[in-house]
Design an enzyme around this catalytic site. Structure first.
Site, PDB file in Angstrom:
ATOM      1  N   HIS A   1      -3.898  -4.492  -0.002  1.00  0.00           N
ATOM      2  CA  HIS A   1      -3.642  -5.197   1.078  1.00  0.00           C
ATOM      3  C   HIS A   1      -3.717  -6.488   0.860  1.00  0.00           C
ATOM      4  CE1 HIS A   1      -3.105  -1.627   3.655  1.00  0.00           C
ATOM      5  NE2 HIS A   1      -3.937  -1.097   3.003  1.00  0.00           N
TER       6      HIS A   1
ATOM      7  N   GLU B   1      -3.014  -8.739   3.102  1.00  0.00           N
ATOM      8  CA  GLU B   1      -3.311  -9.522   4.246  1.00  0.00           C
ATOM      9  C   GLU B   1      -4.862  -9.332   4.475  1.00  0.00           C
ATOM     10  OE1 GLU B   1      -2.640  -5.113   5.210  1.00  0.00           O
ATOM     11  OE2 GLU B   1      -1.875  -6.431   4.015  1.00  0.00           O
TER      12      GLU B   1
ATOM     13  N   CYS C   1       0.746  -1.278  -0.111  1.00  0.00           N
ATOM     14  CA  CYS C   1      -0.010  -0.162   0.138  1.00  0.00           C
ATOM     15  C   CYS C   1       0.894   1.196  -0.071  1.00  0.00           C
ATOM     16  CB  CYS C   1      -1.036  -0.127   1.180  1.00  0.00           C
ATOM     17  SG  CYS C   1      -2.359   1.076   0.946  1.00  0.00           S
TER      18      CYS C   1
END
Length: 191
Positions: free
Chosen positions: A171, A173, A78
């Site tokens: 992202h 994750e 990011c």
């Protein structure tokens, strides 16, 4: 061991959990010796480019990150991806300069920030058509390093790659199994 660069502007909790799911141990640190001993390094990031670079510059992390980028797998996520480049309109600030290019506000008539799931387009079959989670207002201007992009009424480089350096605008994750797959490939240098 995966080193997560600690400069207080990253989504480190979710990142640690994602790495654990992938079977990696991780450490959040700004210590050069610890980072040097890690098999790969992640530069996370959430927030304002100019503010982030001010922290990185004043803490002495810039020289450490640039040096490590010469021989370690380095993944920017990011804002961390954006910081890899030379300059950003956000704060009119110089970045790390590891990759050539600049960051600009997303030029679209859609809502900013670009928030939510979008589909990747890529020549890499393992990336093409995959849905991932974005939250950002700025993007890399057209880049020679782009290996995956998305469309938000504006072309957005989603993954950039140059040798041992990978930048991921979304992202991973927060992008489920697809995100974990992409993060693992970035850590392994498999793209």
């Amino acid at each position: 061991m995966i080193g997560i660069i600690d400069y207080s502007l990253g989504n480190t909790g979710n990142l640690v959990n994602a790495l654990k799911k992938l079977g990696y141990e991780s450490v959040i640190t700004k210590d050069k010796n610890v980072l040097s001993s890690c098999e790969a390094i992640i530069l996370p990031g959430v927030g304002h480019f100019g503010y982030a670079m001010n922290i990185i510059n004043t803490s002495g992390l810039k020289d450490i990150i640039v040096e490590l980028s010469k021989y370690k797998q380095l993944i920017g996520i990011c804002l961390g991806m954006q910081l890899l480049f030379e300059h950003s309109e956000e704060g009119n600030a110089h970045g790390l300069g590891i990759l050539k290019g600049s960051i600009a506000r997303i030029d679209t008539d859609l809502t900013i920030p670009h928030l939510g799931w979008n589909t990747l387009t890529s020549n890499y079959q393992s990336l093409n058509g995959k849905d991932v989670y974005f939250i950002h207002s700025y993007k890399v201007s057209a880049s020679e390093y782009t290996i995956a992009e998305t469309d938000y009424n504006s072309n957005i480089p989603a993954i950039v790659k140059k040798e041992n350096i990978t930048g991921i605008q979304f992202h991973p994750e927060k992008s489920g199994e697809t995100g974990l797959f992409i993060l693992k490939n970035a850590l392994d240098g498999s793209f």
